[in-house]
Design an enzyme around this catalytic site. Structure first.
Site, PDB file in Angstrom:
ATOM      1  N   CYS A 244       0.814  -1.220   0.000  1.00  0.00           N
ATOM      2  CA  CYS A 244       0.000   0.000   0.000  1.00  0.00           C
ATOM      3  C   CYS A 244       0.843   1.264   0.000  1.00  0.00           C
ATOM      4  O   CYS A 244       0.327   2.359  -0.164  1.00  0.00           O
ATOM      5  CB  CYS A 244      -0.948  -0.002   1.192  1.00  0.00           C
ATOM      6  SG  CYS A 244      -2.078  -1.404   1.163  1.00  0.00           S
TER       7      CYS A 244
ATOM      8  N   CYS B 282     -14.254  -0.864   7.597  1.00  0.00           N
ATOM      9  CA  CYS B 282     -13.355  -1.233   6.505  1.00  0.00           C
ATOM     10  C   CYS B 282     -13.442  -0.187   5.397  1.00  0.00           C
ATOM     11  O   CYS B 282     -14.507   0.347   5.110  1.00  0.00           O
ATOM     12  CB  CYS B 282     -13.753  -2.591   5.927  1.00  0.00           C
ATOM     13  SG  CYS B 282     -13.899  -3.874   7.183  1.00  0.00           S
TER      14      CYS B 282
ATOM     15  N   LYS C  82     -11.111   5.283   3.801  1.00  0.00           N
ATOM     16  CA  LYS C  82     -12.454   4.849   4.174  1.00  0.00           C
ATOM     17  C   LYS C  82     -13.475   5.269   3.130  1.00  0.00           C
ATOM     18  O   LYS C  82     -14.282   4.464   2.689  1.00  0.00           O
ATOM     19  CB  LYS C  82     -12.818   5.430   5.551  1.00  0.00           C
ATOM     20  CG  LYS C  82     -14.244   5.150   5.987  1.00  0.00           C
ATOM     21  CD  LYS C  82     -14.400   3.706   6.420  1.00  0.00           C
ATOM     22  CE  LYS C  82     -15.839   3.235   6.445  1.00  0.00           C
ATOM     23  NZ  LYS C  82     -16.387   2.959   5.123  1.00  0.00           N
TER      24      LYS C  82
ATOM     25  N   HIS D  24      -9.660   3.289  -1.852  1.00  0.00           N
ATOM     26  CA  HIS D  24      -8.308   2.744  -1.723  1.00  0.00           C
ATOM     27  C   HIS D  24      -7.885   1.929  -2.944  1.00  0.00           C
ATOM     28  O   HIS D  24      -7.807   0.713  -2.894  1.00  0.00           O
ATOM     29  CB  HIS D  24      -8.229   1.882  -0.454  1.00  0.00           C
ATOM     30  CG  HIS D  24      -6.851   1.377  -0.138  1.00  0.00           C
ATOM     31  ND1 HIS D  24      -5.698   1.992  -0.594  1.00  0.00           N
ATOM     32  CD2 HIS D  24      -6.439   0.308   0.587  1.00  0.00           C
ATOM     33  CE1 HIS D  24      -4.649   1.300  -0.151  1.00  0.00           C
ATOM     34  NE2 HIS D  24      -5.064   0.279   0.560  1.00  0.00           N
TER      35      HIS D  24
END
Lengths: 494, 400
Positions: free
Chosen positions: B88, B213, B340, B344
């Site tokens: 990431c 998530c 969030k 992502h």
């Protein structure tokens, strides 16, 4: 003196309610209404004959790291996971037994475990050292069949040797006969059986007494002197009929545990023997017989040393630790008979690089870590460079076994996202007593069973199934340490 | 002794696509979108680019490997295009490479672009990453939510905190990010949620529910960097310069000793210390004006506040509940919605964070513009708490 120098067993934790099975199938098979009593043992999805044999062996061997006394290992089963790849060889790696241990698979008949026992006795008589005889079965049955209700899953272990004999071998006999009560051609999963009345009258009733008579004669023991008579059978009152026919006292008949775990197949005679040995008194005689492609019988006499040995959990311990399972579809799914929707995450390829597995076989199959001689830090998997702040040490790690060590949950979660046969999928970090940490999967677990700090023990299980190529990947998993039931609880459970 | 990167490189232009379920956009389309905005913002043509770095994580479902997918998609003038992949933190790694190239004088102007096309898998959530041939033979078939959820169980144990208190605090983290995302037209999720909704959402990985998530999104982001002098020469004012770029990668200490307690990210603390030193930040709680952190899960954001030395150890729950990191708090965190809600797309996320801070510092953030931000921090965490790569970047106005 040659005989049994150690024993153990294993019964999976799950006990399927026969009532649940009968009710689910009642629309199709109402004639099983009378069988809706008790439970049968049921392997978890990640258990097979190899993993259950490892569990029984560990029950017999105890936590001691020195297992150098084992000279040979045999695994008897009619449900060996691999047709090619020595199944007992996987067990040897899991038990971290030496490479000089002779390893054998016995299969092809319900009395394969007694064939393995014969072999072990002869080895001991020849002075070839101790043999660990293992037997396990995880049989598949057709849904809504009698076998589905009658069978169970389990494993047993006997150590045969000459030192500190707990039960002396007195004699045995074998009758070999191609009596085909049931069969399963290679590649098939489910047995095909002939009519029960014929099997009882022409098979069991004729062949077993013949083997028993010969074994008693070889042992110099009269039938009336037998204190414990073990004969595994799914047939109602078959043991009593045989006892009467052979002149064995009614009171000597050993309960076959049918109501609690079912007939576990190949291991069942040894499992019942391991159960009897927990309570048999010095001087008592044990006769065990099994039927299958003929019949075979053994006679033992319990010695004064018998009180000196206790299996780690023991059959009675495993019996008391059962958890009733009322989900029939879980049983079908675990046995591969009901394919539940796995989602796309379930499509992930599970190909195992065999070269990698061989390089790391002690790590993966034996759960052997590396302990740095300088810092004492335990590394899993082992590595050439050890973690030492500022100055990684080269080649300082020595093999360090973790399988028999207790761990503690550092952190954990249970998730519903990845494909798992028994959701939610539990895993977390385990810190081992004496050092070492592994992020690993948990098994035999339900929601609420773990929290940070929960004590965990290691069990050898199937990690992944490669359905595409037909390969089971094995590794160790953590399961909560469950205290042994007290003697009173066990007695009550009996 | 290295002098560090502070003020040696300036941002010349940036671009970022709308993140989300971009069903009808290919990764190439996303790259063109982000690149076009960045180049227009920079006011230069492709011939002025000296080198480019390309971040994408999952080549199997995205563009494929190497630098070629970007070179071809953007028709770059045969300059060097290098793919970087570091979980990431990949986007931030691409920025680091471009910034270092400019600082080294190897080129005048460099491009970093990250893209991820995650919605070509057929299911929600991230696809499983390949991990070699040994790891799958022993390592759990783990997923991100359960890896990060373990921070929560370990954090609770360490601080003797009851489950409900922590669950409520991480719910606040998500409620705040949704409120922020609702004001960002480029965000994947632009809806507000209530604490009650978050607390009652279905469990994904205990104790994390659906709203704990982050979104799984398609998207791309790009940045063009150069020296402050060249930027000024091109007529740029209010320069945003790079103050620090730090990356810390696990070396096994977390797993190969029994010292780490599982409740925080070791690498983040190391990278944060180094970044503050490089940027000359003595008191981050007082000096930072804006944060974009790796809130892959609400619990990650909460423990990150301690790892960045903004909240005292064990005190993040209180700071979060006090609104310290809310839009109207002392240091707004995820003012653009964060992972969030902005989303992502893995390879792009680090550059997306930088994009928001760049806009905020230049006063171009529209309805979510903060008052006078001067110094911002981005934080990426790739992997999982027990072994990971952490990147921390600090950027600010040149005068700071």
């Amino acid at each position: 003196m040659v005989g049994i120098v150690g024993y153990g067993g294993y019964v999976p934790r799950l006990r399927l309610s026969r009532k649940a099975v009968v009710e689910a199938n009642s629309w199709f098979a109402p004639h099983f209404a009378g069988k809706a009593k008790g439970t049968r043992s049921m392997a978890n999805w990640d258990e097979d004959s190899i993993t259950m044999a490892v569990a029984a062996a560990r029950d017999c061997l105890g936590p001691c790291e020195d297992r150098s006394g084992v000279a040979a290992l045999s695994l008897a089963s009619s449900t060996l996971p691999f047709a090619e790849r020595q199944n007992a060889g996987v067990v040897r790696e899991a038990l971290t037994l030496g490479r000089n241990v002779e390893v054998m698979d016995f299969t092809g008949s319900q009395r394969a475990a007694l064939s393995a026992l014969s072999d072990a006795v002869f080895r001991a008589q020849a002075g070839a050292g101790e043999t660990l005889v293992l037997a396990a079965d995880n049989r598949k049955t057709r849904a809504a069949s009698a076998a589905e209700l009658d069978f169970g899953d389990g494993a047993a272990a006997l150590m045969i040797g000459r030192t500190n004999v707990l039960a002396e071998y007195l004699g045995s006999a074998t009758i070999s006969e191609d009596f085909v009560d049931h069969f399963r051609i290679a590649g098939e999963e489910i047995d095909y059986a002939w009519e029960e009345r014929w099997i009882r009258d022409e098979g069991v009733s004729k062949l077993v007494p013949e083997a028993i008579a010969a074994a008693l004669e070889n042992s110099g023991i009269a039938a009336g002197q037998i204190d414990h008579f073990i004969f595994p059978t799914c047939f109602q009152k078959m043991e009593a009929q045989l006892a009467r026919k052979c002149g064995i006292r009614d009171g000597a008949i050993v309960d076959g545990l049918m109501s609690r775990i079912g007939d576990t197949g190949t291991p069942h005679a040894l499992l019942l023997l391991a159960h009897v040995l927990e309570r048999a008194q010095p001087g008592q005689t044990i006769l065990l017989a099994q039927f299958g492609s003929g019949a075979q019988a053994f006679v033992f006499r319990v010695t004064e040393a018998s009180a000196s040995f206790r299996p780690r959990t023991g059959v009675s311990g495993w019996l008391a630790r059962g958890m009733e399972e009322a989900n029939y579809t879980k049983f079908l799914s675990f046995k591969g008979q009901l394919r539940l929707e796995r989602g796309m995450r379930g499509e992930q390829d599970k190909k195992t690089a065999l070269t990698t597995l061989y390089r790391h076989r002690e790590t993966i199959l034996g759960l052997v870590a590396g302990r740095c001689e300088i810092t004492g830090e335990v590394h899993f998997p082992p590595s050439r460079l050890s973690y030492t702040p500022g100055c990684p040490a080269l080649d300082t790690q020595r093999p360090y076994k973790l399988a028999e060590r207790i761990g503690e949950v550092l952190s954990w979660s249970a998730e519903y996202l990845s494909f798992n046969m028994a959701p939610p999928h539990h895993y977390g970090q385990i810190d081992f007593d004496g050092g070492g940490r592994i992020l690993m999967e948990f098994t035999d677990i339900s929601r609420g069973d773990v929290e940070s700090g929960t004590k965990m023990e290691m069990v050898f299980r199937i990690k992944d199934v490669d359905e595409l190529r037909g390969f089971n990947r094995y590794f160790w998993k953590a399961t909560p340490v469950r205290p042994l039931p007290s003697a009173d609880e066990m007695k009550a459970a009996e | 002794m290295a002098s560090g990167i502070k003020d040696k490189v300036a941002i010349l232009g940036m671009g970022c696509t709308k993140f989300g379920e971009r069903w009808n956009a290919s990764p190439e389309d996303l790259m063109v979108e982000a690149y076009g905005e960045a180049m227009a913002d920079a006011g230069i043509g492709p011939e002025q680019l000296g080198a480019a770095w390309f971040s994408t994580h999952m080549e199997d479902i995205g563009t494929g490997r190497g630098g070629m997918p970007m070179g071809i998609a953007l028709r770059l003038p045969n300059i060097g295009v290098t793919r970087v992949e570091n979980f990431c933190a990949g986007g931030s790694e691409a920025v680091r490479a471009a910034v270092y190239a400019v600082a080294a004088g190897a080129c005048d102007i460099a491009l970093a672009l990250g893209v991820e096309k995650l919605k070509d898998t057929g299911y929600g959530g991230l696809p499983a990453a390949t991990v070699g041939t040994l790891v799958p033979q022993w390592y759990p078939n783990a997923v991100g939510p359960a890896n990060f959820a373990q921070l929560a169980t370990a954090y609770r144990r360490k601080h003797r905190m009851d489950a409900a208190t922590l669950k409520r605090a991480i719910a606040h983290v998500s409620v705040k990010s949704h409120a922020n995302g609702a004001r960002n037209p480029k965000a994947h999720l632009q809806n507000t949620v209530t604490e009650e909704q978050v607390l009652n959402a279905p469990i994904i990985a205990e104790p994390l529910g659906l709203y704990d998530c982050c979104g799984v999104s398609d998207g791309a982001a790009a940045v063009v960097v150069t020296t402050p002098d060249i930027a000024r020469g091109l007529g740029k004012k209010n320069l945003v310069t790079v103050k620090a770029l730090q990356v810390s990668v696990s070396n096994g200490w977390e797993m190969h000793s029994n010292q780490w307690d599982g409740s925080y990210c070791h690498t983040a603390r190391i990278a944060a210390k180094r970044a503050y030193e490089e940027a000359g930040v003595a008191n981050p709680r007082e000096e930072l004006s804006i944060l974009e952190v790796h809130d892959c899960f609400s619990i990650t954001e909460l423990v990150t506040m301690e790892d960045l030395f903004l909240s005292l150890e064990g005190n993040a729950v209180k700071d979060v509940m006090d609104g310290f990191y809310d839009a109207d708090g002392k240091i707004p965190c995820q003012i653009d919605g964060g992972l969030k809600c902005f989303g992502h797309p893995i390879g792009a996320s680090g550059i997306r964070m930088l994009y928001e801070i760049y806009l905020q510092l230049q006063g171009r953030a529209g309805p979510r513009q903060l008052a006078n931000p001067k110094l911002g921090l981005t934080h990426n965490l790739g992997g999982q708490p027990s072994q990971n790569v952490c990147s921390i970047s600090i950027v600010g106005l040149e005068s700071v």
